[in-house]
Design a protein around this motif. Structure first.
Motif, PDB file in Angstrom:
ATOM      1  N   HIS A 521      49.567  35.344  47.174  1.00 63.97           N
ATOM      2  CA  HIS A 521      50.841  36.059  47.266  1.00 63.97           C
ATOM      3  C   HIS A 521      50.711  37.476  46.693  1.00 63.97           C
ATOM      4  CE1 HIS A 521      55.089  36.929  46.983  1.00 63.97           C
ATOM      5  NE2 HIS A 521      55.336  35.828  47.682  1.00 63.97           N
ATOM      6  N   SER A 523      52.678  39.167  45.010  1.00 60.13           N
ATOM      7  CA  SER A 523      53.151  39.276  43.624  1.00 60.13           C
ATOM      8  C   SER A 523      52.029  38.910  42.647  1.00 60.13           C
ATOM      9  CB  SER A 523      54.363  38.377  43.403  1.00 60.13           C
ATOM     10  OG  SER A 523      53.973  37.018  43.472  1.00 60.13           O
ATOM     11  N   ALA A 526      49.579  41.748  42.652  1.00 61.88           N
ATOM     12  CA  ALA A 526      50.106  42.844  41.825  1.00 61.88           C
ATOM     13  C   ALA A 526      49.816  42.581  40.350  1.00 61.88           C
ATOM     14  CB  ALA A 526      51.600  42.999  42.064  1.00 61.88           C
ATOM     15  N   LYS A 527      49.971  41.319  39.947  1.00 66.44           N
ATOM     16  CA  LYS A 527      49.703  40.972  38.547  1.00 66.44           C
ATOM     17  C   LYS A 527      48.255  41.276  38.164  1.00 66.44           C
ATOM     18  CE  LYS A 527      52.695  37.230  37.744  1.00 66.44           C
ATOM     19  NZ  LYS A 527      52.731  35.776  37.893  1.00 66.44           N
TER      20      LYS A 527
END
Lengths: 545, 498
Positions: A521, A523, A526-527
């Motif tokens: 994912h 997200s 991004a982490k």
């Protein structure tokens, strides 16, 4: 392993022979006592003692005594004069639950200068730390004998009831304050803190000798170049350790020319006299010597070598040698302990080596074979293998139910990984400046918990970080792997925090969940500061067997 | 075929065209014009030629003046105010609308032109009609210079240094956005002596050469008569990375192979181990200094495991209490820890009812100790250890084993065996090998104490051995820092041999 520093000249004098000042050549000699030469710098000689069970060797006289034997300068049992004194130490029964054991000795006509005092402190420190287990099993105290009014009393007292000036201080503190304020009190206070009463040594004039095992008094417990005669005591929780320590310290001082006198320890109606330089008797079966060393040694040969190792020989019988084991050799538990000393004195370089004759078949475990097969298939896919730590930060894991380390170093690396995926995403996040595509894999253990305890599983993770990576890419990888492993599998929709819902599949082999794959994912990307599509599969290799 | 023919046959069409245009040092822009290739094609051709040392590409920083889009438009139409003034020169006093028509100006151009000429005093506006006055007539003559400048720039950018005579005009045109002045890397293509030779030799521009082999080409059979263009096989190609093993893992694998070839069977055990297997079964006293929390990692939850049904525990307890004279704690022995030595795996093997006697075993296992991390210490590291079991074993075979390791693993002839100390072996020995500069400890070994083997049901001598092998990897890969074993640098992993 204890390290000690001694004067090269003094060491040479104690051995009684000119020694080579070359590290490797000196080591050829010191190896007889499992001692490595760390450094020779001017007159300063740094030695490292390998044997943690030989406290007698953690000082220059102990090493020299053994080496005199190895070099044939002086062999057989070393005897020390011990004069019986009328001095008494009275042990009160109330120390029994706190610090039950005490032994003592007197050394007269000691010759102290700066070097000798330093050596004594070094010996005391090594014995307290390693042999005494940080002063728990045993701790040594040394005092100016001439200032003490005998008998001396060992007892437990209310910590607030007694005050004295601790060593190095100028003002009085009570026992409680010492634990709080004196550096040694802070360092070793845990040994007695839990008790209502603390151990104390006082003389007949009510002067405090020390608060064992914490600190001496400044008055009686200070040894200087002026000190002629010393009183030695050792307290502790292990009688053998206590006695060994007092024996070693007093024989050390004897080697340095002091006259040793004993002390009577009175406890109720019981009296024991310490130190004790008497050897113990050991019946050595010479067949064990032959068996272990493979050398044809007669009883007499063995006895001669034992004498070089500073044992005494009482008698040679038909099958056994009656050996006098020196009082300082507390490491002897088995015939083979003597056998090793015979071997060392025979000289390891004189023992011929023999090739193993038995035919054995080598091979890898089934686990390694399977792991290797899977790793080779992954390489064949064109992926670069990586290796990450098995320890990790709990924070970085997707599944926080993990095996945690009770005593991690600092805050990080506090757990064991339970998936490879987060480890390998973290790997990719450290390579964002490098060329894509980045295709990596890792095979290795992960740790999980269940009701039986900690479970270890081998996993495989394959990650494709490339501009065109999508579900098809990773599904092709999974199918290729499974086909080559000759495994039939099914897939079902799966929910995993790392993947895009609806683009994540769980793999079932023989009806058992064996892993998952899909598109990571954004997200999650991004982490990890990743800006490239990543697809990944994680397989539980245990379920592929 | 001589060398020049070979070179000509290796030239791509772009290269031939570019080279043929270089009868004198030429800019890229000029080469584009001459060859009719696009700029990219000229650049590629030039780059390849340069790789072959046929030309050199001289890079120079230059200030180039060139026309903007508006500048080009203006060049074709003329400047609005000039068009206006010229129109008025033909017919003075025109209305606004009339001028727009006669001078061909749109509203915007007209407004600009009117504003400019009025401000400069070139015209007067009388009763809604525009009239040119003497100053405007003078200006028209002057404006020939600007036109000239635009003309000079018509064929592409020109070095500013060549425009010194147009200094003021250039400045004005730049301000008006008709000309741009930029710093540019101007590339000049110059033939080398080899290039000159090739030009003399002739480039056979019309000679048909085959390029890429594709399906059409294969099927077409053109290759029967037409030669393939020769490639410069030394040309650089873009880097690509394929799959391979992690370097350290590959090294570990080779050690394992070596051990197998010497007749050792692999053994294995878990990372999270019981204190019983890691310490107690090896006769390490429970209060041993190396058993503190500073020497081993413990597990938070579950902190321990049940040892129920383990038939060895009581035997180990008995021998501890006899030898060490301290009470044996079952609570301590059942605690979990991270394995601190691979000897734990040997202990497990000795408890395995399928153990072979005689037998030789090895394990490479991850071990953990709370060490401070630096170049030579990691809290997580691998050990190579094993055991050899046999009725006849004694110190001579122990030495023979170590000699084999020195010769086969460290590949040295000069080694020495010195007395060592390990809590679970007696006798114990250290293996040191000569590196050519100094002695290095390669490993340690010994014969297990009977206090270790007897409670585990082993009644023959067992040699226990351990070897350091990380140093070998560091030497092989010329690295100084053991953290590199777990390198997170994909570039290093890609480029380092596996």
């Amino acid at each position: 392993m204890p390290n000690i520093e001694v004067s090269f000249k003094e060491f040479q004098k104690l051995i009684g022979k000119k020694l080579p000042k070359n590290k490797d050549k000196l080591w050829d000699i010191t190896q007889f006592v499992k001692c490595e030469v760390d450094d020779i710098e001017g007159d300063n000689l740094k030695l490292e003692l390998q044997d943690t069970n030989r406290p007698d060797l953690w000082n220059e006289t102990g090493i020299a005594r053994e080496l005199r034997g190895a070099l044939n300068i002086e062999t057989g049992l070393k005897k020390y004069d011990l004069k019986k004194s009328d001095k008494v130490l009275v042990k009160n029964g109330n120390v029994k639950k706190i610090r039950p054991f005490i032994a003592a000795a007197i050394a007269k006509n000691v010759k102290f200068d700066d070097y000798q005092i330093k050596q004594l402190i070094q010996l005391q420190d090594k014995l307290d730390t390693t042999h005494g287990r940080n002063r728990k099993k045993s701790a040594i105290g040394i005092y100016d004998y001439d200032k003490i009014k005998f008998p001396v009393f060992y007892k437990a007292v209310d910590p607030k009831s007694v005050s004295f000036i601790p060593l190095g201080f100028t003002y009085e503190l009570n026992l409680l304050q010492i634990l709080k304020e004196h550096p040694k009190g802070i360092e070793f206070g845990d040994l007695i803190k839990e008790f209502k009463k603390y151990p104390l040594l006082v003389d007949s004039a009510d002067n405090v000798l020390s608060m064992p095992p914490i600190i001496n008094s400044n008055h009686l417990g200070k040894v200087t170049g002026e000190t002629k005669n010393v009183f030695i005591e050792v307290t502790g929780t292990d009688y053998r350790a206590v006695l060994t320590a007092v024996n070693i310290v007093s024989s050390y001082l004897a080697e340095k020319g002091a006259d040793i006198e004993s002390v009577s320890i009175k406890s109720g109606r019981k009296t024991i006299i310490t130190p004790n330089f008497a050897p113990t008797i050991w019946n050595l079966n010479n067949n064990n010597v032959i068996k272990r060393l493979g050398l044809v040694l007669s009883q007499k040969d063995s006895a001669g070598l034992l004498e070089k190792a500073r044992y005494g020989i009482k008698k040679i019988n038909k099958d056994t040698i009656i050996v006098e084991v020196p009082f300082y050799r507390t490491d002897i538990m088995h015939d083979f302990d003597l056998v090793e000393d015979i071997g060392i004195m025979y000289g390891y370089k004189n023992i011929e080596s023999e090739s193993l004759k038995t035919y054995t078949i080598g091979g890898l475990t089934d686990n390694t074979l399977l792991l290797n097969k899977i790793r080779e298939l992954s390489e064949g896919l064109g992926y670069q293998e990586v290796l990450t730590y098995t320890r990790c930060d709990k924070e970085g894991l997707f599944n926080k139910d993990c095996v945690e380390i009770a005593n991690p170093i600092g805050e990080v690396m506090n757990s064991l990984r339970n998936e490879l995926l987060p480890m390998d995403l973290s790997f990719l996040s450290k390579n964002t400046h490098n060329e894509y595509p980045q295709r990596i894999f890792e095979a290795g253990p992960v740790l999980l918990k269940d009701k039986r305890g900690v479970i270890q599983e081998d996993h495989l993770a394959i990650l494709d970080a490339s501009a065109g990576s999508d579900f098809t890419t990773i599904k092709q990888v999974v199918e290729w792997l499974m086909n080559n492993l000759k495994l039939k599998f099914e897939i079902k929709n799966f929910g995993h925090e790392a993947f895009i819902p609806g683009r994540c599949a769980e793999i079932f082999v023989n009806g058992k969940a064996a892993g998952y794959f899909g598109e990571i994912h954004p997200s999650v990307l991004a982490k990890f500061n990743l800006e490239i599509p990543i697809t990944a599969v994680e397989l539980n290799i245990e379920k592929l067997k | 075929m001589n060398e020049l023919d070979n070179i000509v046959d290796s030239l791509h069409d772009y290269e031939k065209k570019v080279l043929s245009s270089l009868t004198q040092p030429t800019s890229i822009a000029m080469a584009v014009k001459i060859t009719g290739l696009s700029e990219i094609e000229v650049m590629r051709g030039a780059q390849w030629l340069s790789n072959k040392k046929i030309i050199v590409i001289n890079e120079k920083k230059k200030t180039i003046a060139s026309l903007t889009n508006r500048g080009e438009e203006t060049l074709s139409k003329g400047l609005p105010e000039i068009r206006m003034l010229n129109s008025l020169l033909k017919e003075n006093e025109q209305t606004f609308d009339k001028i727009k028509k006669s001078a061909g100006l749109d509203d915007q151009e007209f407004n600009k032109a009117l504003g400019f000429t009025k401000k400069q005093g070139f015209i007067a506006i009388i009763n809604g009609a525009v009239k040119i006055i003497q100053l405007g007539i003078d200006y028209l003559k002057l404006e020939e210079r600007k036109k000239e400048l635009l003309k000079v720039l018509e064929n592409g950018g020109v070095d500013k240094r060549e425009l010194q005579s147009f200094e003021s005009e250039l400045k004005e045109m730049e301000e008006r956005g008709l000309v741009k002045v930029e710093e540019k890397n101007d590339k000049e293509l110059i033939t080398t002596p080899l290039g000159i030779q090739l030009l003399k030799h002739g480039l056979e521009l019309d000679k048909k050469m085959l390029e890429k082999v594709d399906i059409k080409l294969i099927k077409g059979k053109e290759w029967e008569n037409t030669p393939f263009r020769r490639y410069n096989i030394k040309d650089d190609v873009p880097k690509t990375y394929f799959g391979k093993k992690q370097s350290y893992n590959a090294f570990v694998e080779r050690i394992k192979e070596k051990m197998i070839s010497l007749g050792f069977r692999e053994m294995e055990g878990p990372i999270v181990e019981l204190t019983f297997n890691n310490c107690d079964a090896l006769y390490m006293p429970q209060d041993h200094p190396a058993r503190g929390i500073h020497d081993m990692f413990l597990i938070k939850e579950p902190g321990s495991a049940s040892l129920k049904g383990n038939k060895f525990v009581n035997k180990v307890k008995k021998i501890h209490e006899k030898g060490w004279k301290i009470k044996f704690s079952k609570e301590i022995t059942s605690k979990y820890m991270l394995r601190s030595q691979t000897t734990a795996v040997s202990a497990r093997k000795m408890m395995d009812k399928n153990i072979e006697i005689p037998g030789k075993y090895f394990a490479i296992g991850r071990c953990y100790r709370p060490d401070v991390i630096d170049k030579t210490h990691l809290p997580e590291f691998d050990q190579l250890e094993g055991i050899v079991l046999g009725e006849e074993l004694n110190i001579k075979y122990l030495f023979g084993l170590l000699r084999m390791f020195a010769e086969q693993i460290a590949k040295v002839k000069k080694y020495k065996l010195v007395p060592g100390y390990f809590p679970f072996t007696e006798p114990s020995v250290e293996l040191h090998v000569w590196t050519g500069k100094r002695w290095m400890e390669l490993g340690g070994a010994g014969i297990f104490r009977e206090e270790v083997t007897k409670p585990l049901g082993i009644n023959v001598p067992v040699i226990a051995w351990g070897l350091g092998f990380g140093r070998g990897f560091m030497t092989e890969h010329n690295i100084e820092d053991i953290r590199q074993f777990f390198s997170t640098d994909i570039k290093w992993l890609r480029e380092e041999s596996a």
